[in-house]
Every structure is written in structure tokens, then in C-alpha cells.
Design an enzyme around this catalytic site. Structure first.
Site, mmCIF file in Angstrom:
data_model
loop_
_atom_site.group_PDB
_atom_site.id
_atom_site.type_symbol
_atom_site.label_atom_id
_atom_site.label_comp_id
_atom_site.label_asym_id
_atom_site.label_seq_id
_atom_site.Cartn_x
_atom_site.Cartn_y
_atom_site.Cartn_z
ATOM 1 N N LYS A 35 42.687 50.618 40.833
ATOM 2 C CA LYS A 35 41.716 49.534 40.960
ATOM 3 C C LYS A 35 41.632 49.073 42.418
ATOM 4 C CE LYS A 35 45.203 46.052 39.783
ATOM 5 N NZ LYS A 35 45.622 44.992 38.847
ATOM 6 N N ARG A 133 47.869 35.621 30.891
ATOM 7 C CA ARG A 133 46.657 35.925 31.652
ATOM 8 C C ARG A 133 45.607 36.499 30.697
ATOM 9 N NH1 ARG A 133 47.372 39.738 36.882
ATOM 10 N NH2 ARG A 133 47.520 41.344 35.261
ATOM 11 N N TYR A 268 38.188 31.406 70.630
ATOM 12 C CA TYR A 268 37.449 30.248 70.148
ATOM 13 C C TYR A 268 38.336 29.022 70.042
ATOM 14 C CZ TYR A 268 33.409 33.108 68.783
ATOM 15 O OH TYR A 268 32.306 33.928 68.778
ATOM 16 N N MET A 317 35.445 37.199 64.167
ATOM 17 C CA MET A 317 34.872 37.997 63.096
ATOM 18 C C MET A 317 35.088 39.488 63.323
ATOM 19 S SD MET A 317 30.979 38.218 61.591
ATOM 20 C CE MET A 317 31.000 36.537 60.961
#
Length: 372
Positions: A35, A133, A268, A317
Site C-alpha cells: 500500500k 480501528r 524565509y 517548498m
């Protein structure tokens, strides 16, 4: 070849598969969990390779993942662990096998299978033994058996559905402190499975063990084991991880090197200030590639020529910056983020997470390079 790439080493996959199989009884079947793009690698490449190694089963989370494997030519049985009602027709059309984990999904699948005139369609019954779950409870056995007794039979006298396996999921098989709880789970699963099989009058496969249980609870192998993280090179114990090989290695290069002076800021929001004369390297990957902003501020690091270079400032990013003061390197040099030569487990620990998260976070825009 892309500057930033995820190298997937199929020889390492073979090694890990054979290592885990060596812990099993000869008759125990193996199910590979592929998966989440094969734990962030390349599900189709991993599945094709394991199919050549005679894997018995695959498991995915969702129908779309199973469809992708079928489109890639995979013919081995595929268990869908968390099917949704709206995808059940497609599941049948692509010969996938559902986990039936609740009354709602059981009835929904039975209706679809009857509409499509299926006979003995293979299904897998999931029992909840403590993870809380997904799954039926022990006291649901009679309800399930009633549904099979009521199930219409076709012209050949066979029911619409047939139970291919009964399974459950261990909570903490890697944790010695939870040994008693794990034993309770195993006992609960065994009781549910035995009660169900008495009413079915046939014997489906039983499976409950994950990678850690293969190592720690050999007595609970049942008929099949589900191996996930171990296939990709990681155990839940350092001594096991050392015997495995990382399948996925995330690499990039140094795009540019800067010489900065004391007091200069980097990135940043001026999140990092140089404490002295320092060298920094800018790398062409960022949070759009799967490097979370939480890696910044010195929490995460990369490896350059065997030396750790801490990530400084905020991850951007598409880029991040590292401190390379004291590292002999130049623009264009290779950088290992994690994998072979740079322990994923150690990096995950430094970041306060687990290897699963680092592996599965790698963006699909990162080129996959298959090594065999």
C-alpha cells in the site's frame, strides 16, 4: 537522471524477503503489503519483483491501489484492507478481494456480488482484537454465520461469497512491555477464528502477524504472515534493522554553495542566523517533495560524503539549506537524505517520528530510479 531521485534497490528487497522467510515455517504463506505506493517507493516495481519471488498474496489499503497493480500486470491475489462501498463494483471487476470488517460493508458487498452473479467470491473477514480501528468483534461470529446460512446459492449449489481468510491486526508486537496484551490478542483471534470455522465447515487461511510478530511471536504465524515495513528494510528493533537493507534511498545534489558572515540570516522569515563565518549549501528539494517544515531549524539533516549537514532555517517548498561548514564538498556533489549510507531510523528518531512517515512522505514528483 534527475538531480533529486528515490533509488529503489530490488536486490535489497530480495535480501529482506529471504531474511523474513527464513524466520517462517516452510508451509507458512507470505503476504506483502504494498500500500501507499509500496511504502513510498514504487508499488508496481516492488510487486513485480516479489511476484517473481513467488509471493503468495499482496495487500493494499484501497481499491484504487489494487487497480493500479492490476493495470501494471500483477496477477497474484490482492487483498484490499479498507474497501469503501462506492468502489465495490470496481473491486469485483478487477478481481480484487475485500476485507469485510463491519456489518455495513459485509451487506454492501454481498448485495453487489449478488447483483453481479458472483459465486464463491473470495472475501477476508477482519476481526478487531484490540487495535480498535476496523473489524468485527468476537460476539459478531454468530451474526456472520447467520449471513452465510441465509446466503442464496447459485445453480451449482454454491454461495455468493466464500471466506478466503480470517485475520486480525496486532497492536504492539514490537514492544516487550506489551507481551501480555499481545498474547491476549492472539488468543482472542484464535477463539474467533475457531468459532467461525466450526460454523463454516471449511478452513480459511488465518493471519495476524506483521513484521515484528514474525520475529517476536513465531508461535503465532498461523497460515500466513503479512510483511510490510520489514520488506523495505526496517524492523522495530535495531538488531533486526541491522540485518535488513534499505530498499529506498532518497538522494539529491548541491545546487549552490554560499559563504555567509556572522549575523547573516538564511531562508524565509530569517529563521537562521550565522554564528560565525559559515558555508551553506542549497539543495533542490523541499516540502513539496516530502521534506516537512518540521525538518528545519536544525532538527533534520542530510549526509554529504558521510558527514551530517544540519538543515538550517525553514524548509522551502522546493529547496532547503544545510550547514556544510567543515565538510569538504562542492556544487554538484551527491547528497543522501536517507537510505543506504544514511540511517532512516536514526533520522526518524531525531525528528521524533518513525521510518514509515519518512518513506511514505516522498512526493510522487520525485523520480523513482529502479536498481536491480
Amino acid at each position: 537522471m534527475a538531480a533529486t531521485r528515490l533509488e529503489i534497490n530490488l536486490n535489497a528487497l530480495t535480501h529482506n524477503f529471504e531474511f523474513l522467510k527464513s524466520k517462517l515455517s516452510p508451509e507458512t504463506k507470505t503476504l506483502a503489503v504494498v500500500k501507499a505506493f509500496g511504502y513510498g517507493s514504487d508499488a508496481a516495481a516492488v510487486a513485480r519483483h516479489l511476484e517473481n519471488l513467488a509471493i503468495d498474496y499482496f495487500a493494499v489499503a484501497y481499491v484504487s491501489e489494487g487497480v493500479a497493480l492490476r493495470d501494471a500486470g500483477i496477477t497474484t491475489p490482492i487483498l484490499v484492507l479498507h474497501p469503501q462501498a462506492e468502489n465495490l463494483e470496481q473491486l469485483i471487476d478487477r478481481c480484487l478481494e475485500p476485507s469485510l470488517y463491519s456489518a455495513r460493508i459485509f451487506k454492501a458487498f454481498l448485495n453487489v456480488a449478488q447483483e453481479k452473479e458472483q459465486v464463491h467470491y473470495p472475501v477476508h473477514l477482519k476481526f478487531n482484537t484490540g487495535l480498535n480501528r476496523l473489524g468485527f468483534w468476537e460476539n459478531d461470529v454468530n451474526w456472520i454465520l447467520d449471513r452465510f446460512r441465509e446466503m442464496p446459492t447459485g445453480k451449482q449449489g454454491r454461495e455468493t461469497l466464500r471466506v478466503k481468510s480470517i485475520f486480525s491486526h496486532l497492536v504492539a508486537s514490537e514492544d516487550p512491555a506489551e507481551h501480555d496484551f499481545t498474547q491476549q490478542q492472539i488468543a482472542s483471534f484464535r477463539n474467533s477464528a475457531q468459532d467461525l470455522m466450526k460454523g463454516l465447515h471449511y478452513t480459511p487461511l488465518l493471519h495476524q502477524s506483521n513484521t515484528s510478530a514474525v520475529i517476536n511471536y513465531p508461535e503465532a504465524q498461523f497460515d500466513m504472515v503479512r510483511i510490510g515495513i520489514g520488506l523495505y528494510g526496517y524492523g522495530n528493533d535495531p538488531s533486526i534493522t541491522r540485518q535488513l537493507q534499505p530498499v529506498a534511498t532518497l538522494k539529491t545534489i548541491i545546487s549552490q554553495i554560499h559563504q555567509i558572515e556572522p549575523g547573516e540570516s538564511v531562508g524565509y522569515n530569517r529563521a537562521y542566523f550565522a554564528k560565525a563565518y559559515e558555508r551553506t549549501a542549497t539543495l533542490p528539494l523541499g516540502h513539496a517533495d516530502g521534506i516537512s517544515r518540521t525538518w528545519g531549524q536544525g532538527k533534520g539533516y542530510v549526509t554529504i560524503h558521510g558527514q551530517k549537514a544540519p538543515i538550517i532555517g525553514n524548509v522551502c517548498m522546493d529547496m532547503l539549506m544545510v550547514n556544510i561548514s567543515g565538510i569538504d564538498c562542492q556544487e554538484g556533489d551527491e547528497v543522501v537524505v536517507f537510505g543506504e549510507g544514511a540511517s532512516t531510523a536514526a533520522l526518524a528518531e531525531a525528528l521524533g517520528t518513525i521510518p514509515y512517515e519518512l518513506l511514505t512522505a516522498v512526493s510522487q514528483r520525485v523520480e523513482r530510479l529502479i536498481l536491480s
